[in-house]
Design an enzyme around this catalytic site. Structure first.
Site, PDB file in Angstrom:
ATOM      1  N   TYR A   1      28.004  34.511 -35.908  1.00  0.00           N
ATOM      2  CA  TYR A   1      28.502  35.227 -37.329  1.00  0.00           C
ATOM      3  C   TYR A   1      29.038  36.400 -37.802  1.00  0.00           C
ATOM      4  O   TYR A   1      28.891  38.053 -37.324  1.00  0.00           O
ATOM      5  CB  TYR A   1      26.775  34.876 -38.242  1.00  0.00           C
ATOM      6  CG  TYR A   1      27.192  34.822 -40.084  1.00  0.00           C
ATOM      7  CD1 TYR A   1      27.158  33.746 -40.356  1.00  0.00           C
ATOM      8  CD2 TYR A   1      26.879  36.346 -40.466  1.00  0.00           C
ATOM      9  CE1 TYR A   1      27.494  33.952 -41.555  1.00  0.00           C
ATOM     10  CE2 TYR A   1      26.454  36.045 -41.986  1.00  0.00           C
ATOM     11  CZ  TYR A   1      27.413  35.058 -42.698  1.00  0.00           C
ATOM     12  OH  TYR A   1      26.713  34.474 -43.817  1.00  0.00           O
TER      13      TYR A   1
ATOM     14  N   ASP B   1      31.708  43.887 -34.159  1.00  0.00           N
ATOM     15  CA  ASP B   1      30.865  43.643 -36.030  1.00  0.00           C
ATOM     16  C   ASP B   1      29.843  43.844 -35.428  1.00  0.00           C
ATOM     17  O   ASP B   1      29.154  43.402 -34.504  1.00  0.00           O
ATOM     18  CB  ASP B   1      30.989  41.927 -36.051  1.00  0.00           C
ATOM     19  CG  ASP B   1      29.399  42.361 -37.199  1.00  0.00           C
ATOM     20  OD1 ASP B   1      29.518  43.021 -37.914  1.00  0.00           O
ATOM     21  OD2 ASP B   1      30.046  40.113 -38.206  1.00  0.00           O
TER      22      ASP B   1
ATOM     23  N   LYS C   1      24.799  47.366 -43.782  1.00  0.00           N
ATOM     24  CA  LYS C   1      23.094  47.272 -43.538  1.00  0.00           C
ATOM     25  C   LYS C   1      22.757  48.823 -44.049  1.00  0.00           C
ATOM     26  O   LYS C   1      22.724  49.203 -44.535  1.00  0.00           O
ATOM     27  CB  LYS C   1      22.758  46.032 -42.543  1.00  0.00           C
ATOM     28  CG  LYS C   1      23.401  44.882 -42.515  1.00  0.00           C
ATOM     29  CD  LYS C   1      22.539  44.148 -42.356  1.00  0.00           C
ATOM     30  CE  LYS C   1      22.953  42.238 -42.006  1.00  0.00           C
ATOM     31  NZ  LYS C   1      22.438  41.709 -42.720  1.00  0.00           N
TER      32      LYS C   1
END
Ligand code: HOZ
Length: 429
Positions: free
Chosen positions: A144, A239, A267
């Site tokens: 994802y 990623d 994050k």
């Protein structure tokens, strides 16, 4: 436990917000029941609108490496809020942030700040396409990379949980430009490359996948990806929105010992505020406007409050070099406790862990890619989730997510969690 107030808030929320939430996984749809509305967090715990206390193992889905609201981030935020919230003009904080990221992650020579992980991955792909003048990309099934159109093809996280890994609303053109390979399977990559000679701009991968549960890419597999990309003028993108500054100071690339061309972050670098970033080789990054022709922009990019929180987090990481040992010890202790519980209950459920990211799959087979991940019994996970919740342990409300351990989790928290896990498993199997 009583969740009366949360239930009331959820029905109110559904009147004004689609599905009552601003991000699908939060709605508890795949585990059933009604989501909890959280009022405040401190250290390893948070508290819902009914006053229930939980040991939190989501940590806002990754940012809270040090638990909720650590003093050293809060004080920086308070100091900076006095100066203003946004200027739409450069600030010293942005330079400081870029310097810190490039210092801590050696493959990153230049970096651009954005506002979310989705924006980071989306922009990194545009840069790769602009740099190589090629169009197609390769991603991996179950990975994802946020919700930009070209990534919602066989995606993980909520898309996988809700059984729509390829979302409606994605154009045929987008779908055709995104080629999907199998995680940890180099032959699937080679096949796609030979069928699309000179037309692959980028390969993007979560080197530690955290959105189909937790899976680690094999070093040999990533090494081959690196070689293929270097030989064929393909940009290799890691990623690291989840893994950056989480699994090691230098992220998953430090663990693997392999440098990508570009990396995406989010994050932790925002200290809990909305943030993302992408960076990498200088020759590639300089193609970005205004130094080059590839356009990318943002009113709140490099926002001073987000920068101050993120800088506080990164400075803490830089100066407290023992935190990854601490996280490893805590996480290993929890993993061992879970394993002992499973042994006592005569179950061999697959427990995958990389540093402070962990996931238990309700399957006794090894989980190493999408196809093995989806063998997990998700109804059993749902039952487990509620048993844990009712005992004061907050896990991800979906199987295909990650459990995040923070430096704020105390020995007492971990022992209590292990004990409650035994009781929860015993109640459902
Ligand atoms: N995409 C996130 C999980 N991998 C969920 C974000 C959220 O709901 O806050």
């Amino acid at each position: 436990m009583d969740f009366k107030t949360s239930k009331k808030l959820f029905s109110e929320a559904q009147k004004y917000i689609p599905g009552g939430v601003n991000s699908p996984v939060r709605a508890f749809k795949s585990v059933g029941g009604s989501p909890l509305f959280i009022e405040r967090g401190s250290g390893s715990k948070f508290y819902d609108a009914d006053g229930n206390e939980f040991i939190d193992y989501i940590g806002s889905w990754g940012p809270h490496l040090f638990g909720h609201n650590p003093e050293f981030i809060k004080s920086e935020l308070l100091k900076n809020i006095e100066r203003g919230t946004s200027f739409g003009a450069p600030t010293l904080l942005e330079v400081e942030m870029a310097r810190l990221i490039t210092e801590l992650v050696p493959s990153v020579e230049m970096v651009r700040m954005v506002n979310s992980g989705t924006e980071a991955t989306m922009s990194a792909i545009r840069v790769a396409r602009g740099f190589t003048r090629k169009e197609k990309i390769i991603k991996f099934e179950g990975c994802y990379h946020g919700h930009a159109d070209h990534f919602l093809i066989k995606a993980g996280s909520g898309a996988l949980t809700f059984g729509m890994p390829t979302s409606p609303g994605i154009t045929k053109g987008n779908a055709e430009d995104t080629l999907v390979a199998d995680f940890n399977d180099i032959s699937s990559v080679k096949k796609l490359i030979s069928a699309n000679i000179n037309n692959i701009a980028a390969i993007i991968i979560e080197p530690v996948a955290g959105n189909m549960g937790v899976l680690k890419a094999d070093i040999a597999f990533v090494k081959e990806l690196r070689e293929i990309c270097s030989n064929d003028n393909i940009i290799l993108i890691f990623d690291e929105v989840m893994t950056g500054f989480r699994v090691a100071k230098g992220g998953a690339q430090e663990l693997l010992g392999i440098n990508p061309d570009l990396t995406t972050f989010g994050k932790i670098i925002g200290g809990g505020l909305p943030v993302g970033a992408f960076g990498g080789r200088k020759d590639i990054m300089e193609i970005l406007a205004p130094s080059g022709p590839v356009y990318q922009a943002g009113t709140l990019s490099g926002n001073p409050l987000a920068m101050s929180a993120g800088i506080a987090a990164l400075n803490y990481i830089k100066t407290n070099t023992d935190i990854y040992n601490l996280l490893e010890n805590k996480s290993e202790y929890l993993e061992q406790g879970f394993k002992d519980n499973l042994n006592k209950l005569n179950r061999k459920y697959c427990l995958n862990r990389v540093g402070s990211m962990m996931c238990m799959f309700f399957t006794e087979e090894l989980v190493f890619d999408y196809k093995t991940a989806v063998k997990s019994d998700t109804s059993l996970y749902a039952a487990y989730f509620h048993e844990m919740l009712n005992r004061g342990i907050y896990l991800a409300p979906a199987q295909f997510e990650t459990m995040f351990i923070s430096t704020a989790h105390t020995d007492k928290d971990l022992d209590y969690t292990i004990k409650m896990q035994y009781e929860s498993l015993k109640a459902i199997i």
